[in-house]
Design an enzyme around this catalytic site. Structure first.
Site, mmCIF file in Angstrom:
data_model
loop_
_atom_site.group_PDB
_atom_site.id
_atom_site.type_symbol
_atom_site.label_atom_id
_atom_site.label_comp_id
_atom_site.label_asym_id
_atom_site.label_seq_id
_atom_site.Cartn_x
_atom_site.Cartn_y
_atom_site.Cartn_z
ATOM 1 N N LYS A 1 7.616 4.926 -7.842
ATOM 2 C CA LYS A 1 7.609 4.081 -8.661
ATOM 3 C C LYS A 1 8.427 4.101 -10.226
ATOM 4 C CE LYS A 1 3.208 3.337 -6.493
ATOM 5 N NZ LYS A 1 2.413 2.472 -5.704
ATOM 6 N N LYS B 1 7.208 2.069 3.661
ATOM 7 C CA LYS B 1 5.603 2.129 4.374
ATOM 8 C C LYS B 1 5.239 1.072 3.198
ATOM 9 C CE LYS B 1 2.992 4.099 0.006
ATOM 10 N NZ LYS B 1 1.759 3.722 -0.132
ATOM 11 N N LYS C 1 1.337 -2.998 -0.589
ATOM 12 C CA LYS C 1 0.862 -4.025 -1.289
ATOM 13 C C LYS C 1 1.914 -4.494 -2.023
ATOM 14 C CE LYS C 1 -3.506 -1.855 -1.844
ATOM 15 N NZ LYS C 1 -3.105 -0.549 -1.590
HETATM 16 N N1 AQP Z 1 1.737 2.336 4.476
HETATM 17 C C1 AQP Z 1 0.527 2.915 4.352
HETATM 18 N N2 AQP Z 1 0.394 4.038 5.836
HETATM 19 C C2 AQP Z 1 -0.476 5.058 5.958
HETATM 20 N N3 AQP Z 1 -1.662 5.078 4.567
HETATM 21 C C3 AQP Z 1 -1.557 4.466 3.433
HETATM 22 N N4 AQP Z 1 -1.908 4.676 1.974
HETATM 23 C C4 AQP Z 1 -1.263 2.855 1.547
HETATM 24 N N5 AQP Z 1 -0.291 2.591 2.111
HETATM 25 C C5 AQP Z 1 -0.414 3.110 3.362
HETATM 26 C C6 AQP Z 1 -3.290 4.854 2.169
HETATM 27 O O1 AQP Z 1 -4.127 3.868 1.777
HETATM 28 C C7 AQP Z 1 -4.915 4.755 0.424
HETATM 29 C C8 AQP Z 1 -5.066 3.867 -0.545
HETATM 30 O O2 AQP Z 1 -3.807 3.750 -1.487
HETATM 31 P P1 AQP Z 1 -3.199 2.748 -3.052
HETATM 32 O O3 AQP Z 1 -3.940 1.894 -3.105
HETATM 33 O O4 AQP Z 1 -4.366 3.605 -3.232
HETATM 34 O O5 AQP Z 1 -2.511 2.997 -3.086
HETATM 35 P P2 AQP Z 1 -0.602 3.383 -2.485
HETATM 36 O O6 AQP Z 1 -0.675 4.903 -1.079
HETATM 37 O O7 AQP Z 1 0.293 3.085 -2.949
HETATM 38 O O8 AQP Z 1 -1.044 2.072 -1.358
HETATM 39 P P3 AQP Z 1 0.301 0.642 -1.980
HETATM 40 O O9 AQP Z 1 -0.918 -0.421 -0.898
HETATM 41 O O10 AQP Z 1 1.473 1.165 -0.982
HETATM 42 O O11 AQP Z 1 -0.045 0.213 -2.405
HETATM 43 P P4 AQP Z 1 1.231 0.120 -3.854
HETATM 44 O O12 AQP Z 1 1.884 -1.081 -3.621
HETATM 45 O O13 AQP Z 1 0.341 -0.570 -5.145
HETATM 46 O O14 AQP Z 1 1.275 1.013 -4.757
HETATM 47 C C9 AQP Z 1 -3.719 6.088 0.368
HETATM 48 O O15 AQP Z 1 -4.494 7.058 0.999
HETATM 49 C C10 AQP Z 1 -2.870 5.948 0.838
HETATM 50 O O16 AQP Z 1 -2.199 6.577 1.157
#
Ligand code: AQP
Length: 324
Positions: free
Chosen positions: A112, A192, A195
């Protein structure tokens, strides 16, 4: 029953990766645990965001949670992290027992920090301590997560141990549950699905948009022409087929790809049909909730009330042990 804590950030619209890696599994697990679901808005503040959009994102995420088939919120509270102030209080106490070196080795921080090079704030660094507080405030023992979050749960165990060693046995060490679909790649086939990376399909995406996005999605990079045989094992579309298609369709896609009997277009069309069909009921229910913001707010208020009472009880114990 053991307590299960699950959280998601309102950093944008929840996507297919969040569904396969998190929500769908939560639905399956919820009935076996004393389950708590949280929209972690304080975590979402660690990256640039538009304040005017945050409330809408929180409501939209709540709508998707409720539409995904989780047990009724009367049984499993759904709430917003910042509505229960004890999360930040406990996080501060955890700041005082955790060496900086433990945080410095977190790969999510490194990722990040590279992604948000102009905004490497302290919150991004101490993020895992707030996450540990989220879990331990409810004496959470089980945390279902995607692969990317395993290291943070390991750190939550270290934090529990450090607190217990310093002040006396109080917190149980939480364990992660990592399930199928734990790392879904984005439409770019590289990072991965996230969002914030713009490489995602939203859970509530409309069908035409799903088709358009899949049409442009990266497949086996070595398969340049339809007549070239492909390798499903390196194709993200095939990974998605494994989640959305029947075994027969998966076999059709894999063997057709290997023998160049089908083109990527054919393969993506079947995938799109299945994805649209499976997301449709969630989309429909989520849009219905989104049209009723007052009802959504009521659910979140009720969840915060239930969780506040539990959080206060934990903090009473923490205060007694720490001499506050
Ligand atoms: N690509 C993914 N594949 C499988 N699991 C995923 N998770 C996120 N992306 C994937 C799982 O979703 C849960 C919630 O995630 P989060 O919103 O707390 O944070 P994150 O992992 O940082 O999700 P994003 O979508 O990638 O958000 P941003 O873009 O804001 O960083 C977690 O259990 C995560 O493992």
């Amino acid at each position: 029953m053991k307590t299960m804590f699950s959280g998601m950030q309102p950093t944008g619209a929840p996507h297919v990766g969040n569904w396969l890696g998190a929500l769908k599994n939560w639905v399956g697990l919820a009935k076996d645990y004393d389950s708590i679901f949280c929209i972690v808005d304080l975590h979402a503040m660690t990256v640039e965001y538009e304040p005017a959009l945050l409330r809408e994102r929180i409501r939209n995420l709540a709508a998707v949670f409720l539409a995904s088939g989780l047990p009724a919120p009367e049984h499993c509270p759904l709430f917003v992290q910042s509505h229960v102030q004890e999360h930040t209080q406990l996080a501060w106490i955890f700041n005082t027992v955790t060496p900086m070196g433990e945080l410095g080795r977190m790969t999510q921080f490194k990722d990040k920090a590279a992604q948000h090079a102009k905004n490497i704030n302290t919150g991004l660094f101490t993020y895992p301590l707030l996450q540990a507080a989220d879990i331990l405030l409810y004496k959470g023992e089980v945390v279902p997560v995607g692969e990317d979050q395993v290291q943070h749960i390991e750190l939550a165990r270290i934090v529990a141990r450090k607190f217990n060693n310093r002040f006396g046995e109080f917190f149980a060490e939480p364990k992660e549950i990592v399930t199928k679909g734990s790392r879904i790649l984005g439409l770019d086939g590289k990072a991965k699905m996230s969002k914030s990376l713009g490489n995602h399909i939203e859970i509530t995406e409309d069908p035409d948009s799903i088709r358009t996005k899949l049409k442009g999605a990266v497949t086996d990079p070595k398969r340049m022409r339809r007549s070239d045989p492909g390798d499903p094992s390196v194709c993200n579309m095939f990974t998605l087929h494994k989640h959305f298609s029947t075994p027969e369709q998966q076999e059709w896609a894999a063997s057709g790809c290997r023998a160049a009997g089908i083109g990527c277009f054919d393969c993506k069309k079947v995938l799109a049909d299945n994805m649209i069909e499976q997301l449709a009921p969630i989309r429909e229910k989520a849009l219905d909730w989104i049209a009723r913001p007052k009802d959504l707010d009521d659910v979140l208020d009720q969840g915060a009330k239930a969780c506040r009472a539990r959080a206060q009880k934990t903090m009473d114990g923490v205060r007694a042990l720490t001499g506050l």
